[in-house]
Design an enzyme around this catalytic site. Structure first.
Site, PDB file in Angstrom:
ATOM      1  CB  THR A  16      -2.972 -11.317 -10.046  1.00 60.70           C
ATOM      2  OG1 THR A  16      -4.344 -10.767  -9.958  1.00 60.70           O
ATOM      3  CG2 THR A  16      -3.032 -12.858 -10.223  1.00 60.70           C
ATOM      4  CB  SER A  18       0.268  -3.137  -7.636  1.00 59.82           C
ATOM      5  OG  SER A  18      -0.561  -2.666  -6.982  1.00 59.82           O
ATOM      6  CB  CYS A 148       1.773   3.900   1.332  1.00 56.98           C
ATOM      7  SG  CYS A 148       0.455   4.868   0.170  1.00 56.98           S
ATOM      8  CD  GLN A 175       0.290  10.208  -0.894  1.00 55.03           C
ATOM      9  OE1 GLN A 175      -0.445  11.278  -0.425  1.00 55.03           O
ATOM     10  NE2 GLN A 175      -0.308   9.151  -1.173  1.00 55.03           N
ATOM     11  CB  SER A 178       4.251   2.600  -7.237  1.00 56.41           C
ATOM     12  OG  SER A 178       4.924   3.084  -6.291  1.00 56.41           O
ATOM     13  N   GLY A 179       1.834   4.015  -5.863  1.00 61.79           N
ATOM     14  CA  GLY A 179       0.906   4.036  -4.877  1.00 61.79           C
ATOM     15  C   GLY A 179      -0.814   3.953  -5.305  1.00 61.79           C
ATOM     16  CE  LYS A 204      -7.026   6.171   2.120  1.00 61.63           C
ATOM     17  NZ  LYS A 204      -6.753   5.335   0.956  1.00 61.63           N
ATOM     18  NE  ARG A 234      -1.047   8.822  -7.013  1.00 59.17           N
ATOM     19  CZ  ARG A 234      -1.021   8.354  -5.959  1.00 59.17           C
ATOM     20  NH1 ARG A 234      -0.072   7.982  -5.310  1.00 59.17           N
ATOM     21  NH2 ARG A 234      -2.221   7.581  -5.331  1.00 59.17           N
ATOM     22  CG  HIS A 241       4.249   8.094  -0.824  1.00 65.85           C
ATOM     23  ND1 HIS A 241       4.134   7.893  -2.203  1.00 65.85           N
ATOM     24  CD2 HIS A 241       3.251   7.407  -0.322  1.00 65.85           C
ATOM     25  CE1 HIS A 241       3.102   7.318  -2.588  1.00 65.85           C
ATOM     26  NE2 HIS A 241       2.501   7.071  -1.342  1.00 65.85           N
TER      27      HIS A 241
END
Length: 350
Positions: A16, A18, A148, A175, A178-179, A204, A234, A241
């Site tokens: 359910t 994203s 991502c 970025q 939606s990330g 990361k 962001r 991105h």
């Protein structure tokens, strides 16, 4: 690779959310895989998917999936492969339980990415790392895809590393919203604004890149000796991105050579003709206005990357801009390509 006679049943964990929704959207009509199970949190269990999910993809929920009943994320689903779109807060033990029970877990979560025997896989970049799963002690397997923002970067760097050797890289990201998932960043925070911090993102990028570009020796990955610095921001863009990259090489490189290497790059997924493999892998634009998220994020069905503005750098050797679709190439689509490579290499048996 030849078409499969029968589609492989697959499940989606975190169906359910994203990433789970993007898995459903992309797997609809897939030539190899058929969704047979949906797993989600307790509040969704027992409901029809169309009633459990706050669907916000551009396409409608596939009818067959809309009328499926949501199950618990427990290893009794009618499939052997599960795609995990679970939040990292819960993904670790759930994915391990499925692997222990014999499932092949294709994970988008961060929890197992840096485990020594788990491939951190971008099939166009390090397909040989898939063999790490042969060392796993699970009855099943776990395969991960990277963050991502890492994905677009390594796809741009790998052809250059192979040809010229990478020395130092500095990357500044812009970025997409939606990330951050749904509901994500508050509109009051992002409208007329940029946010110069994404929790854990820089770390990361800096460590995942070294593993992905590392060399597989004696069943272990020797991390790349590349020196990498990342700054992550962001921005008010929905998907795509963008990254501004500066780098230096170990060997001399001319601009035209760099562009040629990008344009000619092909790898195992393209040779195998995997369904989600983009060809070309990399689009290069001479127009200094490109790439742009709204114009170029869907190239290669969202699985290719776009590069432009290659030019001399006054501090390092060269600098350029790279764009990737964060929810397709950088998340669900990348995980699906991982599963395709795993099947093509004979790691799946009915």
């Amino acid at each position: 690779m030849e078409q499969l006679k029968n589609k492989i049943p697959v499940g989606i964990l975190g169906a359910t959310g994203s990433v789970g929704q993007k898995f459903i959207e992309l797997l609809d009509g897939h030539p190899w895989f058929k969704i047979t199970a949906l797993g989600a949190s307790e509040r969704s269990v027992g409901k029809l998917y169309k009633h459990a999910a706050n669907w916000f993809q551009t396409k409608s929920i596939p009818t067959r999936v809309a009328n499926m009943v949501v199950s618990r994320c427990e290893p009794d689903l009618p499939c052997r492969i599960v795609f995990s779109g679970l939040d990292a807060a819960v993904a670790g033990p759930i994915e391990e339980a499925f692997a222990e029970a014999g499932y092949i877990v294709i994970s988008n979560a961060k929890n197992h990415r840096m485990s020594e025997d788990v491939p951190l896989l971008v099939p166009d970049i390090n397909p040989d790392h898939l063999t790490l799963i042969e060392q796993q002690k699970y009855k099943g397997k776990i395969v991960t895809n990277p963050n991502c923002s890492t994905t677009g970067l390594v796809m741009a760097l790998k052809p250059l590393d192979d040809t010229f050797g990478l020395d130092k890289v500095s990357v500044v990201t812009m970025q997409a919203l939606s990330g951050a998932g749904y509901p994500g960043v508050s509109s009051l925070d992002i409208i007329d604004n940029m946010i110069p911090y994404i929790d854990g993102e820089e770390e990361k990028m800096q460590i995942e890149t070294l593993k992905i570009l590392g060399e597989l020796k004696d069943g272990k990955v020797e991390f790349s000796d590349l020196v990498l610095s990342a700054q992550c921001n962001r921005v008010p863009v929905i998907n795509g991105h963008m990254e501004s990259v500066s780098l230096s090489f170990k060997k001399p490189a001319k601009k035209e050579e760099i562009i040629r290497v990008w344009k000619e790059y092909r790898s195992e997924p393209q040779k195998l003709g995997l369904p989600f493999a983009p060809d070309p892998v990399i689009y290069y634009f001479d127009d200094s206005r490109f790439p742009q998220p709204r114009l170029h994020r869907e190239l290669g069905n969202g699985m290719a990357i776009s590069i432009g503005r290659l030019r001399d750098c006054a501090i390092l050797d060269y600098k350029f801009t790279v764009l990737s679709h964060n929810t397709v190439r950088g998340a669900a689509g990348g995980a699906i390509l991982n599963a395709e490579l795993l099947v093509a290499k004979g790691y799946y048996e009915d």
